[in-house]
Design an enzyme around this catalytic site. Structure first.
Site, PDB file in Angstrom:
ATOM      1  N   CYS A 149      -7.120  -2.675   0.368  1.00  0.00           N
ATOM      2  CA  CYS A 149      -6.895  -0.903   0.630  1.00  0.00           C
ATOM      3  C   CYS A 149      -7.965  -1.288   1.731  1.00  0.00           C
ATOM      4  CB  CYS A 149      -6.881  -0.051  -0.492  1.00  0.00           C
ATOM      5  SG  CYS A 149      -8.714  -0.177  -1.150  1.00  0.00           S
ATOM      6  N   HIS A 162     -11.053   2.409  -3.674  1.00  0.00           N
ATOM      7  CA  HIS A 162     -10.089   2.355  -3.315  1.00  0.00           C
ATOM      8  C   HIS A 162     -10.223   3.105  -1.517  1.00  0.00           C
ATOM      9  CE1 HIS A 162      -5.758   2.856  -1.516  1.00  0.00           C
ATOM     10  NE2 HIS A 162      -5.116   3.728  -1.219  1.00  0.00           N
ATOM     11  N   ASP A 169      -1.514   6.063   3.564  1.00  0.00           N
ATOM     12  CA  ASP A 169      -1.946   4.789   2.506  1.00  0.00           C
ATOM     13  C   ASP A 169      -1.274   4.298   2.875  1.00  0.00           C
ATOM     14  OD1 ASP A 169      -2.912   3.520   0.899  1.00  0.00           O
ATOM     15  OD2 ASP A 169      -3.326   4.808  -0.348  1.00  0.00           O
TER      16      ASP A 169
END
Length: 270
Positions: free
Chosen positions: A67, A105, A120
């Protein structure tokens, strides 16, 4: 940033304007072209969270990342294209419903057309398209139904098919804020990134994932799994499915190396 090189990595032309339709296309192409992977943790490579290092890894070496890397660099590309894009921290929900640690995250919020959109490309299976953070109704996406709910302290909970995924902070953060947690995620024996090996990306019909010698393809909702028994077969899978040519293979936790190759840096597919 070499915008054209990044867009070439995604297989898209330079957009005419930073609008919502373009953002949707860029997000879906990123998910299809750049894999979510944690190979660095199992190759002994450091994860360096700065734009130059991430550009070298993801664009020039045609690798993926997790991420902090994927959303960190994609946010920089969006800003270079004229979007108002910022990084935001999130806490990931565990299977038992409890929350993981802060900055577990990193996701992107894009302010566009008088709304904030969640983008995302670094969470594995997630929304293919931007999610409106102000929407009160469930939002349909090719990968499921998403709902955004108010959470304590002004945060937002993001749910997929009724299951909480993560709690998103509203305050923006610089990429540097995620460095300590990125180090923990890639080195701690308590991190799921050091306890598992994965390389996964979106396909036109579903998803393809390689975990060690296990290749999983989901096509129109049907899951197919095969075991790759040789280093040559595993290298071929990385090359064919993910565009990566590896001079050595990452070793899944608890397994012995499948090759006696002398460790070398991985090289890009040319």
């Amino acid at each position: 940033m070499d915008i054209d090189a990044y867009l070439d990595r995604l297989g898209v032309a330079r957009p005419a304007a930073p609008d919502l339709a373009t953002l949707r296309h860029l997000q879906e192409r990123h998910l299809a072209a750049v894999p979510f992977e944690n190979l660095s943790s199992h190759l002994g490579e450091p994860v360096v969270l700065d734009e130059e290092a991430l550009f070298g890894k993801i664009v020039h070496r045609r690798r993926g990342g997790f991420c902090y890397e994927l959303n960190g660099l994609f946010a920089a590309l969006l800003r270079a294209l004229g979007y108002d894009a910022s990084l935001h921290a999130a806490q990931v929900f565990r299977p038992d419903g409890t929350l993981g640690p802060p900055l577990d995250h990193a996701a992107i919020v894009v302010s566009l057309d008088s709304a904030d959109w969640l983008v995302d490309v670094g969470f594995g299976r997630f929304a293919r398209h931007p999610l409106d953070l102000s929407a009160v109704e469930a939002q349909r996406d090719p990968d499921g139904e998403f709902l955004v709910l108010d959470a304590p302290h002004g945060d937002l909970d993001v749910l997929l098919d009724g299951k909480p995924q993560y709690r998103l902070e509203r305050r923006p953060r610089p990429l540097a804020d995620f460095v300590p947690m990125a180090w923990w995620q890639t080195t701690s024996p308590e991190s799921h990134f050091t306890r598992s090996l994965t390389c996964s990306r979106l396909t036109s019909q579903g998803r393809v994932t390689l975990s060690g010698g296990k290749l999983i393809e989901t096509v129109d909702g049907v899951r197919n799994e095969i075991r790759l028994a040789t280093p040559e077969a595993i290298r071929a899978a990385y090359r064919v499915y993910f565009g990566m040519t590896l001079t050595r293979l990452p070793v899944p936790p608890g397994e012995s190396p499948l090759t006696d190759d002398v460790p070398q840096p991985d090289t890009a597919l040319t």
